[in-house]
Design an enzyme around this catalytic site. Structure first.
Site, mmCIF file in Angstrom:
data_model
loop_
_atom_site.group_PDB
_atom_site.id
_atom_site.type_symbol
_atom_site.label_atom_id
_atom_site.label_comp_id
_atom_site.label_asym_id
_atom_site.label_seq_id
_atom_site.Cartn_x
_atom_site.Cartn_y
_atom_site.Cartn_z
ATOM 1 N N ASP A 125 1.446 -8.793 27.779
ATOM 2 C CA ASP A 125 0.782 -9.789 28.609
ATOM 3 C C ASP A 125 0.142 -9.051 29.771
ATOM 4 O O ASP A 125 0.829 -8.589 30.683
ATOM 5 C CB ASP A 125 1.779 -10.834 29.114
ATOM 6 C CG ASP A 125 1.096 -11.992 29.834
ATOM 7 O OD1 ASP A 125 -0.149 -12.056 29.826
ATOM 8 O OD2 ASP A 125 1.812 -12.840 30.410
ATOM 9 N N HIS A 154 -6.898 -22.913 35.204
ATOM 10 C CA HIS A 154 -5.942 -21.800 35.222
ATOM 11 C C HIS A 154 -4.712 -22.208 34.417
ATOM 12 O O HIS A 154 -4.091 -23.231 34.686
ATOM 13 C CB HIS A 154 -5.555 -21.502 36.671
ATOM 14 C CG HIS A 154 -4.652 -20.325 36.831
ATOM 15 N ND1 HIS A 154 -3.283 -20.424 36.737
ATOM 16 C CD2 HIS A 154 -4.921 -19.019 37.076
ATOM 17 C CE1 HIS A 154 -2.742 -19.237 36.924
ATOM 18 N NE2 HIS A 154 -3.715 -18.365 37.128
#
Length: 366
Positions: free
Chosen positions: A178, A120
């Site tokens: 984003d 991640h």
């Protein structure tokens, strides 16, 4: 003693840095991870901020991430590079990859850097901002573990695979998209669960595929793709580029960092960098971007709308506000961080935000 829930961003970043240092992470890598987490909180993307500290630390403690590994270039050609993260912390691997992408794009005009063996990696905006600082355009994609069903399915198969794009401007705020390919990032549901709050209908389904407003039931079920089949298709494409193409995990082979304690995640990323100067001079590009943005913002507004915004603008304003007034964290996250701090001999109370004589009070951090 119960700690307040508002923290000075610099002190909180120093706290995170010291926790990772004391957990065995190198100085440079601890700085990267702490910066990535705090930048997310500053931008208001709390789902990818310090809330992730606990899981990162736990995966380091249980040897599910290797903070000592060195990401390496596994293959390289004229404008392409494949990086093997060797299971280091995602932000560390991502930063290495984006540095390679920007350097190679400056040399070649454009570059594509694929990554395997990662974890991640936080927010895509963290990397897009680094390109904006270099007057370059960057596209960032990453796959993730199974949290979203394919359209027509009811159980998770693909991740909320994010897409970020950064484009510099002149006097105007840069364009900074984003987004997750789900209606909402799963991390926001995690935050809602921690706060004991419901989620809006349409965000997720429970384990039986039934729409739910219960955050805990949603975490046992699946989030839904944004735009239905369109979001599903985009997420699948990102999985193909970041996973299938790079040799990383894809689909069910990207392991869940909260649930799988036997294998590394093997997350894949893709970074596509473009040198603007290879098309037109950067100053001319910025002038054209400013004109484009200002003309969009000058468009007639719909009833009840005060201002037309561009992607990333709200987050830039949030950053300024939180730098001024502190970062507010849920009580559960404060408790978690405090416990981690005590375990690694770092005092969270030193990061508490305080105001003295009506002004923000800052200590010098050694």
């Amino acid at each position: 003693m119960t700690l307040p829930n508002r923290f000075d961003w610099e002190k909180l970043q120093q706290f995170c840095y010291q926790v990772f240092r004391n957990a065995g992470v190198s100085k440079e890598n601890a700085e990267t991870v702490a910066e990535s987490l705090i930048q997310a909180d500053l931008r208001g993307v709390d789902s990818h901020g310090v809330v992730r500290t606990a899981i990162y630390i736990e995966r380091i403690e249980k040897n599910m991430m290797d903070p000592f590994a060195v990401p390496i270039v596994e293959s390289e050609d004229f404008a392409t590079v494949l990086v093997n993260g060797n299971n280091n912390i995602g932000a560390v691997v991502g930063k290495k990859a984006v540095e390679i992408a920007l350097e190679k794009a400056k040399e070649r005009g454009a570059a594509i850097v694929g990554v395997k063996g990662s974890n991640h990696f936080g927010t895509g905006a963290y990397y897009a901002l680094k390109a904006i600082e270099k007057d370059m355009i960057l596209l960032v994609m990453s796959n993730a573990s199974q949290t979203m069903p394919p359209t027509g399915g009811k159980r998770p198969f693909i991740g909320t695979n994010p897409l970020a794009i950064g484009v510099p401007a002149g006097n105007e705020a840069p364009f900074l998209l984003d987004m997750a390919t789900s209606v909402v990032a799963r991390g926001k549901i995690i935050v809602a669960s921690q706060k004991g709050e419901d989620i809006p209908l349409g965000w997720a389904v429970d384990k039986d595929g039934i729409p739910t407003t219960n955050a805990d039931a949603a975490l046992e079920g699946a989030v839904l793709p944004v735009g239905g089949p369109k979001g599903y298709a985009i997420s699948m494409l990102i999985d193909i580029l970041a996973g299938v193409l790079t040799g990383a995990g894809f689909g069910k082979y990207v392991n869940n960092m909260y649930e799988n304690w036997e294998e590394p995640q093997n997350v894949g990323h893709i970074f596509i960098a473009i040198d603007i100067n290879r098309f037109i001079p950067i100053e001319l590009f910025k002038e054209r971007m400013d004109r484009y943005i200002s003309e969009i913002k000058a468009e007639p507004k719909a009833d009840g709308v005060d201002e037309i915004l561009i992607p990333g603008e709200l987050e830039f304003r949030k950053t300024l506000e939180r730098k001024q007034n502190g970062i507010e964290l849920p009580a559960k996250v404060v408790k978690e961080l405090d416990e981690i701090g005590k375990r690694y001999s770092v005092d969270l109370s030193k990061a508490v935000f305080s105001v003295k004589d009506g002004r923000q009070y800052k200590e010098v951090i050694n």
